[in-house]
Design a protein around this motif. Structure first.
Motif, PDB file in Angstrom:
ATOM      1  N   ILE A 185       0.838  -1.189   0.000  1.00  0.00           N
ATOM      2  CA  ILE A 185       0.000   0.000   0.000  1.00  0.00           C
ATOM      3  C   ILE A 185       0.872   1.237   0.000  1.00  0.00           C
ATOM      4  O   ILE A 185       2.007   1.216   0.470  1.00  0.00           O
ATOM      5  N   TYR A 186       0.339   2.305  -0.568  1.00  0.00           N
ATOM      6  CA  TYR A 186       1.041   3.582  -0.686  1.00  0.00           C
ATOM      7  C   TYR A 186       0.161   4.695  -0.127  1.00  0.00           C
ATOM      8  O   TYR A 186      -1.044   4.741  -0.385  1.00  0.00           O
ATOM      9  N   PHE A 187       0.756   5.598   0.651  1.00  0.00           N
ATOM     10  CA  PHE A 187       0.078   6.779   1.164  1.00  0.00           C
ATOM     11  C   PHE A 187       0.729   8.038   0.601  1.00  0.00           C
ATOM     12  O   PHE A 187       1.954   8.153   0.551  1.00  0.00           O
ATOM     13  N   GLN A 188      -0.114   8.978   0.217  1.00  0.00           N
ATOM     14  CA  GLN A 188       0.344  10.335  -0.078  1.00  0.00           C
ATOM     15  C   GLN A 188      -0.365  11.227   0.933  1.00  0.00           C
ATOM     16  O   GLN A 188      -1.582  11.382   0.883  1.00  0.00           O
ATOM     17  N   GLY A 189       0.406  11.797   1.843  1.00  0.00           N
ATOM     18  CA  GLY A 189      -0.255  12.434   2.979  1.00  0.00           C
ATOM     19  C   GLY A 189      -0.977  11.377   3.789  1.00  0.00           C
ATOM     20  O   GLY A 189      -0.415  10.319   4.072  1.00  0.00           O
ATOM     21  N   ASN A 190      -2.229  11.641   4.114  1.00  0.00           N
ATOM     22  CA  ASN A 190      -3.009  10.680   4.893  1.00  0.00           C
ATOM     23  C   ASN A 190      -3.897   9.792   4.045  1.00  0.00           C
ATOM     24  O   ASN A 190      -4.583   8.912   4.575  1.00  0.00           O
ATOM     25  N   SER A 191      -3.889  10.005   2.735  1.00  0.00           N
ATOM     26  CA  SER A 191      -4.768   9.210   1.885  1.00  0.00           C
ATOM     27  C   SER A 191      -3.987   8.117   1.174  1.00  0.00           C
ATOM     28  O   SER A 191      -2.793   8.259   0.903  1.00  0.00           O
ATOM     29  N   ALA A 192      -4.699   7.047   0.872  1.00  0.00           N
ATOM     30  CA  ALA A 192      -4.068   5.871   0.264  1.00  0.00           C
ATOM     31  C   ALA A 192      -4.645   5.657  -1.126  1.00  0.00           C
ATOM     32  O   ALA A 192      -5.619   4.922  -1.291  1.00  0.00           O
ATOM     33  N   GLU A 230      -3.504   2.702   7.999  1.00  0.00           N
ATOM     34  CA  GLU A 230      -3.887   4.096   8.090  1.00  0.00           C
ATOM     35  C   GLU A 230      -2.641   4.934   8.378  1.00  0.00           C
ATOM     36  O   GLU A 230      -1.617   4.431   8.838  1.00  0.00           O
ATOM     37  N   ARG A 231      -2.800   6.212   8.079  1.00  0.00           N
ATOM     38  CA  ARG A 231      -1.727   7.163   8.357  1.00  0.00           C
ATOM     39  C   ARG A 231      -2.364   8.413   8.923  1.00  0.00           C
ATOM     40  O   ARG A 231      -3.375   8.898   8.409  1.00  0.00           O
TER      41      ARG A 231
END
Lengths: 116, 112
Positions: free
Chosen positions: B47-54, B68-69
């Motif tokens: 999985i990849y996050f940019q900011g808090n969204s995936a 989650e982030r």
């Protein structure tokens, strides 16, 4: 589907004996090709990024090259401390946010042993 | 500066239990990635996050896996109802520019 194949799986060299590791790839639009070094029990350590065919990068005894189908990691006069698993990975132009950062697709690595 | 840190370094759990793995990225890195490395296998993107969204969850192997982030920083990978095939090293990486990814030391998960 993006694929990365590394050869050989394992390589044993004498100290000072130069050689090359191969990384063959297929990718739907290459954004970057990456080389990492991984020591036992540790995370991969970034070495190089190559972006386009013909590009070369060097760091100490290592030189990475890139063609449209493969990359080579050349090791010149290696020392025992160069012993590690060397990983190759590709990143494709992504489907999101106009530019990329899909996850890397890794090969299984070449386990390199340099004997004193 | 400080690199990517992960905790715990080792986790042994019984089949069927839930586990949480934590990743602290390099400060200022907006992109965060989770990978899994199984014995004899290459690194597998999860999985990849940019900011808090995936935007890319395509690698999660089943709905037992979630992540989650928060605050654009710390990320947690949760595996519910663990199975023996989940045993692997889970690696986190962060990136300032969505090119080079810098990896943490990993969490070795053993499901008994």
């Amino acid at each position: 589907e993006d694929q990365v194949t590394q050869s050989p799986e394992a390589l044993r060299l004498q100290e000072g004996e130069s050689s090359s590791l191969n990384c063959s790839y297929t990718v739907s639009g290459l954004r970057g090709l990456f080389w990492y070094r991984q020591d036992p029990g540790k995370g991969p350590e970034f070495l190089f990024t190559l972006y386009s065919a013909g590009e070369e990068k060097e760091k100490e005894r290592l030189k990475a090259t890139l063609t449209k189908k493969e990359s080579f990691l050349h090791i010149t006069a290696p020392k025992p401390e160069d012993s590690a698993t060397y990983l190759c990975a590709v990143q494709a132009w992504g489907k999101y946010s106009g530019g990329g950062a899909d996850g890397l697709t890794f090969g299984k690595g070449t386990h390199l042993i340099i004997q004193p | 500066g400080a690199g990517v840190s992960q905790s715990p370094s080792n986790k042994v759990t019984e089949k069927g239990k839930d586990v949480e793995l934590r990743c602290d990225p390099i400060s200022g890195h907006t992109a965060l990635y989770w990978y899994r490395q199984s014995l004899g296998q290459g690194l597998e993107f999860l999985i990849y996050f940019q900011g808090n969204s995936a935007p890319d969850k395509s690698g999660l192997p089943s709905d037992r896996f979630s992540a989650e982030r928060t605050g654009g920083s710390v990320s947690t990978l949760t595996i519910q109802r663990t199975q023996q095939e989940d045993s692997a090293v889970y690696l986190c990486a962060s990136s300032p520019d969505r090119y080079e990814q810098y990896f943490g030391p990993g969490t070795r998960l053993t499901v008994t």
